[in-house]
Design a protein around this motif. Structure first.
Motif, short mmCIF file in Angstrom:
data_model
loop_
_atom_site.label_atom_id
_atom_site.label_comp_id
_atom_site.label_asym_id
_atom_site.label_seq_id
_atom_site.Cartn_x
_atom_site.Cartn_y
_atom_site.Cartn_z
N ALA A 145 11.43 16.61 -2.09
CA ALA A 145 10.76 16.28 -0.84
C ALA A 145 11.21 17.20 0.28
O ALA A 145 12.39 17.57 0.37
CB ALA A 145 11.03 14.82 -0.46
N LEU A 146 10.26 17.55 1.15
CA LEU A 146 10.55 18.34 2.33
C LEU A 146 10.61 17.41 3.53
O LEU A 146 9.61 16.74 3.86
CB LEU A 146 9.47 19.41 2.54
N LEU A 147 11.77 17.37 4.17
CA LEU A 147 12.00 16.51 5.33
C LEU A 147 12.12 17.40 6.56
O LEU A 147 12.85 18.39 6.56
CB LEU A 147 13.29 15.71 5.12
N ASP A 148 11.41 17.04 7.61
CA ASP A 148 11.41 17.84 8.84
C ASP A 148 11.60 16.90 10.03
O ASP A 148 10.69 16.15 10.39
CB ASP A 148 10.08 18.59 8.95
N ASP A 149 12.81 16.92 10.61
CA ASP A 149 13.14 16.05 11.74
C ASP A 149 12.80 14.60 11.45
O ASP A 149 12.16 13.90 12.26
CB ASP A 149 12.43 16.52 13.01
N GLY A 150 13.21 14.12 10.30
CA GLY A 150 13.05 12.72 9.94
C GLY A 150 11.68 12.35 9.42
O GLY A 150 11.40 11.17 9.18
N ILE A 151 10.82 13.34 9.20
CA ILE A 151 9.46 13.10 8.70
C ILE A 151 9.33 13.74 7.31
O ILE A 151 9.64 14.91 7.14
CB ILE A 151 8.40 13.70 9.64
N ILE A 152 8.90 12.96 6.33
CA ILE A 152 8.62 13.52 5.00
C ILE A 152 7.26 14.20 5.08
O ILE A 152 6.22 13.56 5.23
CB ILE A 152 8.63 12.43 3.91
N ARG A 153 7.28 15.53 5.00
CA ARG A 153 6.06 16.32 5.14
C ARG A 153 5.35 16.52 3.80
O ARG A 153 4.12 16.58 3.73
CB ARG A 153 6.40 17.70 5.72
N ASP A 154 6.13 16.67 2.74
CA ASP A 154 5.56 17.02 1.44
C ASP A 154 6.53 16.58 0.35
O ASP A 154 7.73 16.44 0.59
CB ASP A 154 5.33 18.53 1.38
N PRO A 193 0.82 -1.22 0.00
CA PRO A 193 0.00 0.00 0.00
C PRO A 193 0.85 1.26 0.00
O PRO A 193 2.07 1.23 0.19
CB PRO A 193 -0.79 -0.12 1.30
N TYR A 194 0.18 2.39 -0.19
CA TYR A 194 0.82 3.69 -0.01
C TYR A 194 0.50 4.20 1.39
O TYR A 194 -0.63 4.05 1.88
CB TYR A 194 0.29 4.71 -1.03
N VAL A 195 1.49 4.80 2.02
CA VAL A 195 1.32 5.40 3.33
C VAL A 195 1.16 6.91 3.13
O VAL A 195 2.01 7.54 2.50
CB VAL A 195 2.53 5.13 4.25
N PRO A 196 0.10 7.51 3.64
CA PRO A 196 -0.10 8.95 3.44
C PRO A 196 0.96 9.77 4.18
O PRO A 196 1.40 9.41 5.27
CB PRO A 196 -1.49 9.21 4.05
N CYS A 197 1.37 10.86 3.54
CA CYS A 197 2.26 11.81 4.20
C CYS A 197 1.44 12.69 5.15
O CYS A 197 0.26 12.95 4.87
CB CYS A 197 2.96 12.70 3.17
N PRO A 198 2.06 13.15 6.25
CA PRO A 198 3.46 12.99 6.62
C PRO A 198 3.77 11.56 7.10
O PRO A 198 2.90 10.90 7.65
CB PRO A 198 3.64 14.01 7.74
N ALA A 199 5.02 11.13 6.88
CA ALA A 199 5.39 9.76 7.22
C ALA A 199 6.85 9.70 7.64
O ALA A 199 7.69 10.48 7.16
CB ALA A 199 5.14 8.83 6.04
N ASN A 200 7.17 8.75 8.51
CA ASN A 200 8.54 8.52 8.96
C ASN A 200 8.89 7.05 8.77
O ASN A 200 8.05 6.26 8.34
CB ASN A 200 8.70 8.96 10.42
N PRO A 201 10.12 6.63 9.07
CA PRO A 201 10.50 5.23 8.86
C PRO A 201 9.63 4.24 9.64
O PRO A 201 9.37 3.13 9.15
CB PRO A 201 11.95 5.19 9.34
N GLU A 202 9.18 4.62 10.82
CA GLU A 202 8.34 3.73 11.61
C GLU A 202 7.01 3.46 10.89
O GLU A 202 6.48 2.35 10.94
CB GLU A 202 8.08 4.33 12.99
N ASN A 203 6.48 4.48 10.22
CA ASN A 203 5.24 4.29 9.46
C ASN A 203 5.43 3.28 8.34
O ASN A 203 4.53 2.47 8.05
CB ASN A 203 4.76 5.60 8.88
N LEU A 204 6.60 3.31 7.69
CA LEU A 204 6.87 2.34 6.62
C LEU A 204 6.91 0.93 7.17
O LEU A 204 6.34 0.00 6.59
CB LEU A 204 8.20 2.66 5.93
#
Length: 305
Positions: A157-166, A83-94
């Motif tokens: 991609a915009l990364l903010d403290d390890g989270i892909i926001r956009d 599946p696709y994981v909706p943003c915002p997402a971090n490695p734990e979400n994957l």
């Protein structure tokens, strides 16, 4: 191979890159095969899998290594759809949304999900690039970072403290190939010739407020009127497309800002002058961050086993 803890396969559209990794994430061995999902006849991914890493599996000691696959192999056209994981997402979400699968030969696999973004005015997806981004976290450190991953479908991609926001996709590489092979522009291009001068002219044109569509026909008209040497036309088109991409992606970025680039230097090096003409610094992070992203995923998956 008692030191093999993880087998990581970055399996894209055109290539399959496999990595044998130790318990601490050290790459012990790597392989690169032209066995992307488009090259697999009749969808026989099992055969391609064993052809590339079968001997690693045979030689691996118990306990069996964790096998993680990422990239287009998890797409609808791939081996097992993830599946696709909706943003915002971090490695734990994957790791939470990775799917478990098993080969016909009985080997357990984990397939990484992709990322999605859905807004009222746009929709976007990525599959594979998120692993490259998360694989660069140790190099990047905390804070906000803008990343560029050039390619057939370039990702910003915009990364903010390890989270892909956009993130946003630019079809730069595919458009270049389509225009030079299947449009009237290709008839005036010397395909085997590269010109630094032509590329620089294209970058300059790509910055114009008139926009990309207003300049594309210059490739043909310029050669016919002999204002653009034919030996410069192909590089001009490349510069025009990359220049337009960079101008759009960095429109709101202040001079002196930094963009981090991930990918093959043969391609990423073309973005350095495109960024510098906007007064933006370029930091190259290397080509194999996807392997480290897959290892980071494997670390998260161990909590699910």
């Amino acid at each position: 191979m008692s030191d093999t803890a993880v087998l990581a396969l970055d399996w894209g559209t055109t290539r399959l890159r496999a990595f044998r990794m130790s318990e601490d994430g050290t790459i012990l061995e790597r392989r690169d095969a032209p066995a992307g999902i488009r090259a697999i006849e009749d969808g026989d991914f099992e055969d391609a899998f064993h052809t590339v890493v079968g001997d690693w599996l045979t030689a691996a000691a118990e306990p069996a290594p964790l096998i993680v696959l990422g990239g287009m192999i998890g797409s609808r056209q791939g081996w097992f759809e993830a599946p696709y994981v909706p943003c915002p997402a971090n490695p734990e979400n994957l790791a939470d949304h990775a799917i478990a699968a098993k080969t016909e030969s009985g080997h357990a696999l984990w397939i990484a999900p992709g990322l999605s973004l859905s807004e009222e005015s746009r929709a976007d997806v990525m599959r594979g690039e998120e692993l490259q981004i998360f694989g660069a976290l140790d190099q990047l450190g905390p804070g906000k970072h803008l990343l560029c991953l050039p390619g057939t479908h370039s990702k910003w991609a915009l990364l903010d403290d390890g989270i892909i926001r956009d993130f946003r996709t630019y079809m730069t590489g595919e458009l270049f190939d389509v225009l030079r092979r299947h449009s009237i522009l290709g008839t005036t291009i010397e395909h085997a010739v590269w010109s630094d001068a032509g590329f620089a002219k294209g970058l300059a044109a790509g910055r114009s407020e008139a926009g990309l569509l207003a300049h594309l026909f210059t490739v043909r008209a310029g050669t016919l009127l002999e204002t653009l040497p034919v030996e410069e036309s192909g590089a001009f088109l490349s510069g025009l497309l990359i220049g337009s991409e960079v101008a759009s992606a960095t429109r709101d970025l202040a001079k002196g800002s930094e963009v981090c680039i991930i990918g093959n230097p043969d391609l990423t090096d073309l973005y350095t002058p495109a960024l510098s003409q906007h007064g933006i610094r370029c930091r190259q992070l290397g080509e194999y961050t996807g392997a480290h992203g897959l290892f980071r995923l494997a670390t998260g998956l161990r909590k699910r086993r």
